[in-house]
Design a protein around this motif. Structure first.
Motif, PDB file in Angstrom:
ATOM      1  N   LEU A  75     -67.892  42.325 -13.986  1.00 36.72           N
ATOM      2  CA  LEU A  75     -68.619  41.938 -12.658  1.00 36.72           C
ATOM      3  C   LEU A  75     -68.861  40.459 -12.708  1.00 36.72           C
ATOM      4  CD1 LEU A  75     -70.829  44.836 -12.072  1.00 36.72           C
ATOM      5  CD2 LEU A  75     -68.867  44.145 -10.682  1.00 36.72           C
ATOM      6  N   SER A  76     -69.164  39.838 -13.880  1.00 36.08           N
ATOM      7  CA  SER A  76     -69.685  38.550 -13.997  1.00 36.08           C
ATOM      8  C   SER A  76     -68.506  37.428 -13.570  1.00 36.08           C
ATOM      9  CB  SER A  76     -70.260  38.077 -15.320  1.00 36.08           C
ATOM     10  OG  SER A  76     -69.202  38.314 -16.394  1.00 36.08           O
ATOM     11  N   ILE A  77     -67.223  38.074 -13.996  1.00 34.71           N
ATOM     12  CA  ILE A  77     -66.170  37.250 -13.840  1.00 34.71           C
ATOM     13  C   ILE A  77     -65.679  37.363 -12.170  1.00 34.71           C
ATOM     14  CG2 ILE A  77     -63.500  37.198 -14.092  1.00 34.71           C
ATOM     15  CD1 ILE A  77     -63.950  37.928 -16.854  1.00 34.71           C
ATOM     16  N   LEU A  78     -65.964  38.579 -11.654  1.00 34.20           N
ATOM     17  CA  LEU A  78     -65.486  38.749 -10.516  1.00 34.20           C
ATOM     18  C   LEU A  78     -66.631  37.815  -9.524  1.00 34.20           C
ATOM     19  CD1 LEU A  78     -64.330  40.321  -7.969  1.00 34.20           C
ATOM     20  CD2 LEU A  78     -66.293  42.083  -8.104  1.00 34.20           C
ATOM     21  N   VAL A  79     -67.802  37.794  -9.655  1.00 41.99           N
ATOM     22  CA  VAL A  79     -68.932  36.620  -9.040  1.00 41.99           C
ATOM     23  C   VAL A  79     -68.331  35.466  -9.242  1.00 41.99           C
ATOM     24  CG1 VAL A  79     -71.182  36.114  -8.987  1.00 41.99           C
ATOM     25  CG2 VAL A  79     -70.739  38.608  -9.034  1.00 41.99           C
ATOM     26  N   SER A  80     -68.018  34.924 -10.349  1.00 41.57           N
ATOM     27  CA  SER A  80     -67.737  33.606 -10.530  1.00 41.57           C
ATOM     28  C   SER A  80     -66.263  33.271  -9.714  1.00 41.57           C
ATOM     29  CB  SER A  80     -67.692  33.424 -12.110  1.00 41.57           C
ATOM     30  OG  SER A  80     -66.615  34.012 -12.599  1.00 41.57           O
ATOM     31  N   MET A  81     -65.637  34.126  -9.872  1.00 41.55           N
ATOM     32  CA  MET A  81     -64.298  33.945  -9.025  1.00 41.55           C
ATOM     33  C   MET A  81     -64.525  33.755  -7.679  1.00 41.55           C
ATOM     34  SD  MET A  81     -60.749  36.064  -9.488  1.00 41.55           S
ATOM     35  CE  MET A  81     -59.554  36.218  -8.253  1.00 41.55           C
ATOM     36  N   VAL A  82     -65.418  34.822  -7.159  1.00 42.08           N
ATOM     37  CA  VAL A  82     -65.599  34.587  -5.581  1.00 42.08           C
ATOM     38  C   VAL A  82     -66.569  33.387  -5.367  1.00 42.08           C
ATOM     39  CG1 VAL A  82     -67.168  36.063  -3.835  1.00 42.08           C
ATOM     40  CG2 VAL A  82     -65.563  37.281  -5.352  1.00 42.08           C
ATOM     41  N   ARG A  83     -67.425  32.848  -6.112  1.00 43.18           N
ATOM     42  CA  ARG A  83     -68.045  31.725  -5.700  1.00 43.18           C
ATOM     43  C   ARG A  83     -67.230  30.423  -5.644  1.00 43.18           C
ATOM     44  NH1 ARG A  83     -74.128  32.196  -8.837  1.00 43.18           N
ATOM     45  NH2 ARG A  83     -74.982  33.800  -7.669  1.00 43.18           N
ATOM     46  N   THR A  84     -66.559  30.486  -6.665  1.00 43.22           N
ATOM     47  CA  THR A  84     -65.453  29.374  -6.931  1.00 43.22           C
ATOM     48  C   THR A  84     -64.400  29.257  -5.926  1.00 43.22           C
ATOM     49  OG1 THR A  84     -64.198  30.419  -8.572  1.00 43.22           O
ATOM     50  CG2 THR A  84     -66.098  28.730  -9.085  1.00 43.22           C
ATOM     51  N   HIS A  85     -63.616  30.432  -5.626  1.00 41.23           N
ATOM     52  CA  HIS A  85     -62.542  30.532  -4.803  1.00 41.23           C
ATOM     53  C   HIS A  85     -62.504  30.996  -3.334  1.00 41.23           C
ATOM     54  CE1 HIS A  85     -60.034  28.909  -8.091  1.00 41.23           C
ATOM     55  NE2 HIS A  85     -60.624  29.724  -8.979  1.00 41.23           N
ATOM     56  N   GLY A  86     -63.706  32.007  -3.253  1.00 45.96           N
ATOM     57  CA  GLY A  86     -63.846  32.490  -2.073  1.00 45.96           C
ATOM     58  C   GLY A  86     -63.522  33.787  -1.797  1.00 45.96           C
ATOM     59  N   ASN A  87     -62.721  34.302  -2.605  1.00 43.33           N
ATOM     60  CA  ASN A  87     -62.137  35.866  -2.447  1.00 43.33           C
ATOM     61  C   ASN A  87     -61.947  36.148  -3.864  1.00 43.33           C
ATOM     62  OD1 ASN A  87     -59.758  34.704  -2.939  1.00 43.33           O
ATOM     63  ND2 ASN A  87     -59.196  34.798  -0.972  1.00 43.33           N
ATOM     64  N   ASP A  88     -61.424  37.375  -4.092  1.00 40.65           N
ATOM     65  CA  ASP A  88     -60.986  37.970  -5.454  1.00 40.65           C
ATOM     66  C   ASP A  88     -59.465  38.325  -5.462  1.00 40.65           C
ATOM     67  OD1 ASP A  88     -60.786  40.175  -3.573  1.00 40.65           O
ATOM     68  OD2 ASP A  88     -61.539  41.546  -5.154  1.00 40.65           O
ATOM     69  N   PHE A  89     -58.601  37.294  -4.460  1.00 43.36           N
ATOM     70  CA  PHE A  89     -57.033  37.652  -4.678  1.00 43.36           C
ATOM     71  C   PHE A  89     -56.934  37.077  -5.927  1.00 43.36           C
ATOM     72  CE2 PHE A  89     -57.244  37.847   0.014  1.00 43.36           C
ATOM     73  CZ  PHE A  89     -57.085  39.393   0.033  1.00 43.36           C
ATOM     74  N   PHE A  90     -55.787  37.484  -6.637  1.00 42.64           N
ATOM     75  CA  PHE A  90     -55.347  36.646  -7.726  1.00 42.64           C
ATOM     76  C   PHE A  90     -54.396  35.763  -7.425  1.00 42.64           C
ATOM     77  CE2 PHE A  90     -56.185  40.638 -10.314  1.00 42.64           C
ATOM     78  CZ  PHE A  90     -57.268  39.858 -11.279  1.00 42.64           C
ATOM     79  N   ASN A  91     -53.828  35.858  -6.289  1.00 38.24           N
ATOM     80  CA  ASN A  91     -52.703  34.894  -5.848  1.00 38.24           C
ATOM     81  C   ASN A  91     -53.194  33.496  -5.269  1.00 38.24           C
ATOM     82  OD1 ASN A  91     -50.591  36.634  -6.650  1.00 38.24           O
ATOM     83  ND2 ASN A  91     -50.357  37.606  -4.898  1.00 38.24           N
ATOM     84  N   SER A  92     -54.419  33.684  -4.983  1.00 30.60           N
ATOM     85  CA  SER A  92     -55.228  32.638  -3.848  1.00 30.60           C
ATOM     86  C   SER A  92     -55.421  31.499  -4.785  1.00 30.60           C
ATOM     87  CB  SER A  92     -56.230  33.146  -3.166  1.00 30.60           C
ATOM     88  OG  SER A  92     -57.306  33.471  -3.965  1.00 30.60           O
ATOM     89  N   PHE A  93     -55.731  31.649  -5.980  1.00 29.09           N
ATOM     90  CA  PHE A  93     -56.082  30.517  -7.022  1.00 29.09           C
ATOM     91  C   PHE A  93     -54.779  30.028  -8.118  1.00 29.09           C
ATOM     92  CE2 PHE A  93     -57.395  34.062  -9.344  1.00 29.09           C
ATOM     93  CZ  PHE A  93     -57.514  33.905 -10.761  1.00 29.09           C
ATOM     94  N   ASN A  94     -55.151  28.922  -8.580  1.00 28.16           N
ATOM     95  CA  ASN A  94     -54.051  28.217  -9.554  1.00 28.16           C
ATOM     96  C   ASN A  94     -54.736  28.183 -10.950  1.00 28.16           C
ATOM     97  OD1 ASN A  94     -51.887  27.301 -10.520  1.00 28.16           O
ATOM     98  ND2 ASN A  94     -52.376  25.075  -9.556  1.00 28.16           N
TER      99      ASN A  94
END
Length: 98
Positions: A75-94
């Protein structure tokens, strides 16, 4: 006979969780939910195993502690990913960008 049927159902539930984990890897939330599904099926399978052979249930407490830590980390990884990239798609960030 009833315990054998329950064990077969639990193994099928585990296999379904692994299939969902391997097929639905587009969203991080779906993968975390399938991991929790797998952990719950393993918890119940270990509980039945320990109950059949009259062992102590202290191992279950250790297993629950590690599964809660795994869930909190996910959950902490999910929250940090949503805060930095805006969503939880794996393909949306590099991955190379950090």
């Amino acid at each position: 006979m009833l315990m054998f049927i329950n064990e077969i159902y639990l193994i099928m539930i585990f296999i379904m969780g692994v299939l969902v984990f391997s097929m639905k890897r587009k969203h991080l939330l779906c993968t975390l939910l399938s991991l929790e599904f797998i952990v719950l099926s393993l918890f119940y399978l270990i509980f039945i195993y320990l109950m059949n052979f009259n062992f102590e249930f202290s191992f279950l407490m250790l297993f629950l502690v590690f599964s809660v830590c795994e869930g909190a980390l996910g959950l902490s990884i999910l929250v940090s990913m949503v805060r930095t990239h805006g969503n939880d798609f794996f393909n949306s960030f590099n991955l190379l960008r950090c």
